[in-house]
Each structure stands twice: as C-alpha cells, then as structure tokens.
Design a protein around this motif. Structure first.
Motif, PDB file in Angstrom:
ATOM      1  N   VAL A 323       0.845  -1.204   0.000  1.00  0.00           N
ATOM      2  CA  VAL A 323       0.000   0.000   0.000  1.00  0.00           C
ATOM      3  C   VAL A 323       0.873   1.244   0.000  1.00  0.00           C
ATOM      4  O   VAL A 323       0.660   2.193  -0.773  1.00  0.00           O
ATOM      5  N   THR A 324       1.898   1.251   0.858  1.00  0.00           N
ATOM      6  CA  THR A 324       2.797   2.397   0.944  1.00  0.00           C
ATOM      7  C   THR A 324       3.519   2.635  -0.374  1.00  0.00           C
ATOM      8  O   THR A 324       3.690   3.782  -0.808  1.00  0.00           O
ATOM      9  N   SER A 325       3.932   1.555  -1.041  1.00  0.00           N
ATOM     10  CA  SER A 325       4.651   1.711  -2.309  1.00  0.00           C
ATOM     11  C   SER A 325       3.756   2.300  -3.390  1.00  0.00           C
ATOM     12  O   SER A 325       4.219   3.055  -4.248  1.00  0.00           O
ATOM     13  N   CYS A 326       2.455   1.989  -3.360  1.00  0.00           N
ATOM     14  CA  CYS A 326       1.520   2.570  -4.330  1.00  0.00           C
ATOM     15  C   CYS A 326       1.397   4.073  -4.106  1.00  0.00           C
ATOM     16  O   CYS A 326       1.379   4.853  -5.066  1.00  0.00           O
ATOM     17  N   PHE A 327       1.315   4.505  -2.859  1.00  0.00           N
ATOM     18  CA  PHE A 327       1.264   5.939  -2.580  1.00  0.00           C
ATOM     19  C   PHE A 327       2.570   6.607  -2.963  1.00  0.00           C
ATOM     20  O   PHE A 327       2.580   7.721  -3.505  1.00  0.00           O
TER      21      PHE A 327
END
Length: 424
Positions: A323-327
């Motif tokens: 999730v963090t990498s998508c943001f």
C-alpha cells in the motif's frame, strides 16, 4: 427563561424539573449569568470547562504540536496519545492518564484540519495537482490521515451454486479503502446482484469483516450505495475524533459531499493510485479460490458467503508495504522524485506443492508405548474431511454469534494453519 415573559417560579420549576429554590438562585444571579453567556456562550458546548489540572497539560501539548507541525502534523493518533501520557507524567498530573475522549476534545479545539476548498469538487489537471494541490495536502495531513478509495471487480468462484440468486461467473464489485502508511484498511464493501442471498440468512451481518449490498443487474457501485458507504466512513472517523483526507477518481457514481470528518479530493486523470492495491487483492483472492479444498474433502461447493470470507482474507493478505509503495509511486512521500519500487502483486497461479495433496492420514502406530495403559482407547487422527467439516461448523457459529469482526481474523489464521498442515 431569563429574558422571556414573566412566569411564576413554581411553574418554571415544574417545567424544567428542578426545585423552586434553584429557580430563585438563577433569577437572583440573572445579570451575571447573562453577561458570562454573552462573553463565552457556545451552543455546541455542554458545560463550561475550567482550566484546573488539565490546563498545564493542554498548553504544553499544544506547544509541542505547534513545534512539530511544520515537519509532520501529528494528528490525533496513537503517537499523540503517547506523547500526552508522557507529558502528563512529567508534569506530575494527578488522577487518571489522558484518554481517548480528552484527546478527541483537544484535537477538536486545536487540530482542526483545513476545511474543504472550493476546488475539491473539481478534477484537477496533472500540472495543477503536482504543483499546487499535492504539496498543500502533504503539509496538512500525516500519512495515516490520507486515504484512497477505488473499485475493482472479481467473479464468484467456479462451482458456486445458483441458490440465492448468485452463481459461478457472477460479478462482484469491491470498494477498497486504505491509508497511505498501510496502518488501516477499511473493511471491504461488496456489491452483488442478489438482494437477498439465501446463504446470508442467519448471519450476524453487523459483525462481519466485510459488508454486502445489492446493486441490481450488473452489480455495480451506484451513487446511493457510495453515498451510504461514505457517510458510514465519516461517522466512524467522527467517533474516533479523526479528520482525514479521502482521495478518489472522479466518477458519476461518486458524488461530492462536504462532510464533518472526511474531506474528499478528486485525483487527476489516469493517476491509478489504487490500481496496484486492487491487482494485489485480486491475486490473493484467485490464489485462495484455487487453494480451496475440493468437495470430496467435505468443503462443499463454494457459495457467495464463502467468496465474501475469501475476499476478506485476501484483503488481509495485502501488505502495508505494498500500500505504501503505491502511494509513494504516486508522489505521496518526501522522496517522490526517487525511482518508485516495482510492485509485485500476488500471483494467481499455484504450484502443485502449494495446491496440496490428498493427504491420507498417516497410519497409526500399532501397539502401545512402554508403560502406556493398554486399556485406554487411543483417538484416531481425524481425516481431512472431518477437519474441514469442523472448521465449517466453527465458522458458522461465528457467523451467527460473533460479537466483533476481529474474531474472524483469529479464525482465518487457524484456517491458514490447517491449509499448511494439509499441504505437508
């Protein structure tokens, strides 16, 4: 009461359910009460709160917040709660430590987020977003307060019976929502075609780790369904004392609403912030569908209810790191200019080893160990059919009697452990 038409003190006492001497004291102090109300009156405030023992703590915490605000707004989350406890101990504050209610009131007084802006209801261009909108949002909200929501679709697993209006191949629409640091994933909202699925009868739907709504033919997310979900999200944030930012793509089924605790901001075209999250969820879901025990092991044909549980498990499989990498890939990080990490959604294919084996129970050792009482009957190892039947019974018990969605997380972990043992 103090400025209205003249009424007897006895009548006022009856009207407000108080004693006549109380009315007398209020009338006697009429001028002082009215003067204080005009200076400090607030119709939203239940009572006047004196500074007392909390004044020093509140002032100290506010100074710390203002000093830290320029780097990362601390919000009203666990970190701020921990800081308040440490300051209370350092100040020698008597009585109980500051709790969630005190912190929520502190946030409402001092940490109000920027109100919705006029441009929030419009979809910005990529240039305006990168140059003006995004930097302002990053200054105003911590990563834990920035959420994205999006939609994706999955099919019911093959073998699903047609009972209850859902059959294999029917499409389910999922509404996903998670925050930028991956610390919270909002329970899935699933939209299907059947208004009253038979398999959901008797299920305590309010305590499931997912929610289901009927979307009619096509099972798509409609504006009324999205509005219902959005108001529920806002109420949940209000109860937690949180003000958050919700990012989403502009769509006719996503009306813009001005809410008390959720600020909606539309993303520029083709941002795809939620795409990697949706693909990872789909991969985990397909993997779980393939891993499901066959009917000969007693699992039965998969139903819509089974699919909902597998979707909840797949949503739990989506890691905070992904999730963090998508943001981060969409620019939501201080090092946005750095090369974005490669996203690797879960694979939908399984090896023969992962699919498991038929797993006949091992032959029991014959005879008895030295010193063992030969008269006691040894319970045989249960077959896989018996084990999966027991898990199905336990899940049904939780579906009917669960008092919290969190109970299913423990059940999902138990089911995964059985899968591992079964696969050998």
């Amino acid at each position: 009461m103090l400025e209205g038409p003249k009424v007897s003190q006895s009548e006022l006492a009856k009207r407000f359910g108080v004693s006549q001497p109380q009315i007398c004291r209020i009338i006697k102090n009429r001028e002082r009460i009215l003067s204080e109300w005009r200076r400090n009156g607030d119709p939203e405030r239940k009572r006047k709160r004196e500074g007392g023992k909390d004044a020093a703590l509140e002032a100290t915490l506010l100074r710390w917040v203002e000093g830290a605000h320029a780097a990362h707004p601390p919000g009203t989350g666990p970190f701020l709660h921990l800081k308040a406890k440490h300051l209370a101990q350092a100040l020698g504050r008597p009585g109980p430590q500051p709790g969630g209610g005190w912190l929520a009131r502190f946030g409402a007084r001092h940490l109000k987020k920027p109100p919705a802006e006029k441009g929030d209801a419009e979809q910005p261009t990529a240039e305006h977003w990168a140059g003006a909108v995004l930097p302002g949002l990053l200054r105003s909200y911590a990563p834990s307060e920035i959420y994205v929501c999006g939609e994706t679709g999955v099919l019911l697993p093959s073998g699903s019976p047609g009972k209850g209006g859902s059959a294999a191949g029917d499409r389910l629409t999922l509404l996903l929502c998670a925050n930028a640091d991956g610390s919270e994933k909002v329970p899935l909202r699933v939209v299907g075609e059947s208004p009253r699925p038979r398999c959901l009868q008797g299920v305590n739907l309010g305590q499931m780790p997912w929610s289901y709504r009927a979307g009619g033919s096509g099972a798509g997310m409609t504006a009324p369904l999205f509005t219902e979900w959005l108001r529920e999200l806002n109420e949940g944030m209000r109860q937690q004392g949180k003000s958050v930012l919700l990012l989403l793509a502009k769509h006719e089924a996503r009306p813009y609403l001005q809410l008390s605790n959720v600020r909606m901001v539309f993303l520029p075209p083709a941002t795809g912030l939620d795409r990697g999250i949706a693909e990872d969820l789909q991969g985990h879901y397909r993997r779980r569908c393939l891993r499901r025990p066959p009917a000969e092991r007693g699992a039965g044909q998969p139903t819509l209810l089974d699919a909902l549980h597998m979707l909840a498990q797949a949503w739990g499989d989506v890691s905070p790191g992904l999730v963090t990498s998508c943001f981060r890939a969409a620019g939501f990080s201080p090092d946005a200019g750095a090369e974005a990490p490669i996203l690797t959604p879960a694979s939908a294919l399984l090896s023969q080893e992962e699919l498991g084996r038929d797993g006949e129970p091992a032959e029991e050792d014959k005879g008895t160990a030295e010193g063992e009482d030969a008269g006691e009957a040894v319970k045989p190892c249960p077959s896989e059919r018996e084990v999966w039947g027991s898990l199905a019974t336990l899940r049904r018990y939780l579906e009917c009697r669960a008092t919290s969605p969190d109970l299913f997380q423990a059940f999902y972990e138990l089911e995964d452990a059985v899968h591992m043992v079964s696969a050998g």
